[in-house]
Motif scaffolding. Sequence first.
Motif, PDB file in Angstrom:
ATOM      1  N   ALA A 228       3.833   1.153   2.968  1.00 48.10           N
ATOM      2  CA  ALA A 228       3.711   0.663   1.600  1.00 48.10           C
ATOM      3  C   ALA A 228       4.022   1.774   0.606  1.00 48.10           C
ATOM      4  O   ALA A 228       3.908   2.963   0.930  1.00 48.10           O
TER       5      ALA A 228
ATOM      6  N   GLU B  42       0.641  -3.731  10.180  1.00 52.52           N
ATOM      7  CA  GLU B  42       0.076  -4.812   9.373  1.00 52.52           C
ATOM      8  C   GLU B  42      -1.384  -4.549   9.021  1.00 52.52           C
ATOM      9  O   GLU B  42      -1.827  -4.822   7.903  1.00 52.52           O
TER      10      GLU B  42
ATOM     11  N   GLU C  55      -1.364  -1.777   6.391  1.00 50.81           N
ATOM     12  CA  GLU C  55      -0.874  -2.309   5.121  1.00 50.81           C
ATOM     13  C   GLU C  55      -1.950  -3.148   4.435  1.00 50.81           C
ATOM     14  O   GLU C  55      -2.173  -3.038   3.217  1.00 50.81           O
ATOM     15  N   SER C  56      -2.629  -3.969   5.197  1.00 53.57           N
ATOM     16  CA  SER C  56      -3.669  -4.826   4.643  1.00 53.57           C
ATOM     17  C   SER C  56      -4.827  -4.007   4.075  1.00 53.57           C
ATOM     18  O   SER C  56      -5.328  -4.280   2.975  1.00 53.57           O
TER      19      SER C  56
ATOM     20  N   LYS D 204      -3.642  -2.193   0.936  1.00 56.29           N
ATOM     21  CA  LYS D 204      -3.418  -3.110  -0.187  1.00 56.29           C
ATOM     22  C   LYS D 204      -4.741  -3.516  -0.818  1.00 56.29           C
ATOM     23  O   LYS D 204      -4.864  -3.601  -2.045  1.00 56.29           O
TER      24      LYS D 204
ATOM     25  N   TRP E 157       2.923  -1.093  -6.271  1.00 58.23           N
ATOM     26  CA  TRP E 157       2.845  -1.518  -4.872  1.00 58.23           C
ATOM     27  C   TRP E 157       4.124  -2.177  -4.387  1.00 58.23           C
ATOM     28  O   TRP E 157       4.711  -3.018  -5.068  1.00 58.23           O
TER      29      TRP E 157
ATOM     30  N   GLY F 246       5.097  -3.701  -0.386  1.00 56.13           N
ATOM     31  CA  GLY F 246       4.697  -3.831   1.004  1.00 56.13           C
ATOM     32  C   GLY F 246       5.738  -3.270   1.951  1.00 56.13           C
ATOM     33  O   GLY F 246       6.803  -2.805   1.521  1.00 56.13           O
ATOM     34  N   SER F 247       5.471  -3.331   3.231  1.00 56.20           N
ATOM     35  CA  SER F 247       6.309  -2.686   4.239  1.00 56.20           C
ATOM     36  C   SER F 247       7.775  -3.107   4.165  1.00 56.20           C
ATOM     37  O   SER F 247       8.684  -2.275   4.151  1.00 56.20           O
ATOM     38  N   GLU F 248       8.027  -4.407   4.133  1.00 53.73           N
ATOM     39  CA  GLU F 248       9.415  -4.877   4.111  1.00 53.73           C
ATOM     40  C   GLU F 248      10.113  -4.486   2.821  1.00 53.73           C
ATOM     41  O   GLU F 248      11.256  -4.015   2.836  1.00 53.73           O
ATOM     42  N   GLU F 249       9.430  -4.649   1.686  1.00 53.25           N
ATOM     43  CA  GLU F 249      10.041  -4.359   0.392  1.00 53.25           C
ATOM     44  C   GLU F 249      10.299  -2.861   0.201  1.00 53.25           C
ATOM     45  O   GLU F 249      11.338  -2.458  -0.309  1.00 53.25           O
TER      46      GLU F 249
END
Length: 326
Positions: free
Chosen positions: A119, A266, A269-270, A273, A294, A296-299
Amino acid sequence: MFQPRLTQLGMALAITVSATATQAADFPTRDIRVIVPWGAGGGTDGIVRKITNIAEESLPVSTYVENIEGGMSATGLLQLMKARPDGHTLGALTYDSVVTVPWQGMLPGYSLDQLKLVARITSEPDAVIVPDDSEYQTIQGLIDAAKSAPGEIRVGLQNMGSRTHLTLLQLQDEAGVEFKVIAYPGGAAPQKEALLNGEVDFVVTSLGDFAPLIEAGDARGLVEFSDQQNEAFPNVPPATEAGLELQMGSFIVLAVPARTPDEAVETLESAYKEAYESEAFQEWLPKVGVAPSWLGSEEVTQWAEETQETLFATMDELAEQGLLEK
């Protein structure tokens, strides 16, 4: 009973995969180490410690931050790359980790492909900061003075070839001026000392790095290289308001070794976040002059690739002009 070697290898592989899957499902099973590739007490260190302490509340294990300095973050990156890819080692990446180190080839074999990004948590524009008693009241005043005395006004940077150096080169190019550059490796602390004792006339770094000095009335910002007003520093105009197009700065991205199971990523990341969205973090971050940001992982993975592509092109062009050494 004898089994063909391929069958034995297949069974061993199946056992390994099964064990890895079980470990990922049980993650985390021990304390989580968070590598900060910069010295203790700096802006990155403070932010990572703050959000990690909050994230720990969502995890069944303890977390601890370890500062590993050297090589403009390369030493810490090396330890992150070599760590067991099980999610129990996390690292904080900044601009130099994503741009400077790979562009200059400072860490052989290193690229973002060696990591999984978890992230992005902050975005922090660079700024021009002067002593409170400086004769320069605005960025335009500083630019005008530099035009009258090319190469005489002294600027303190953290490292030659670093983000702040690139910011300065782009400012000189856009404004048509030249400053006398003095480098202070080792983060913002040496810059602070140089500014206060009169070794330099201004520095280029983030407002967050100098927040304590600004709040104490020992320093002030002239401009922040952003297109938005920083609410924590209402007296410092963004570059666009000051008539400049330059936008440049750092960020903090969390990452793990490349082969870390997706389930562990995941979970991390959770937890982060939740910490990022907490009232405690959201209220604290602006007080140190940093914007929450912020991804997330993919973005963040896509953003990092695009950021590298854009800045590598700019740096290649500056290198061709002899303004930057590769």
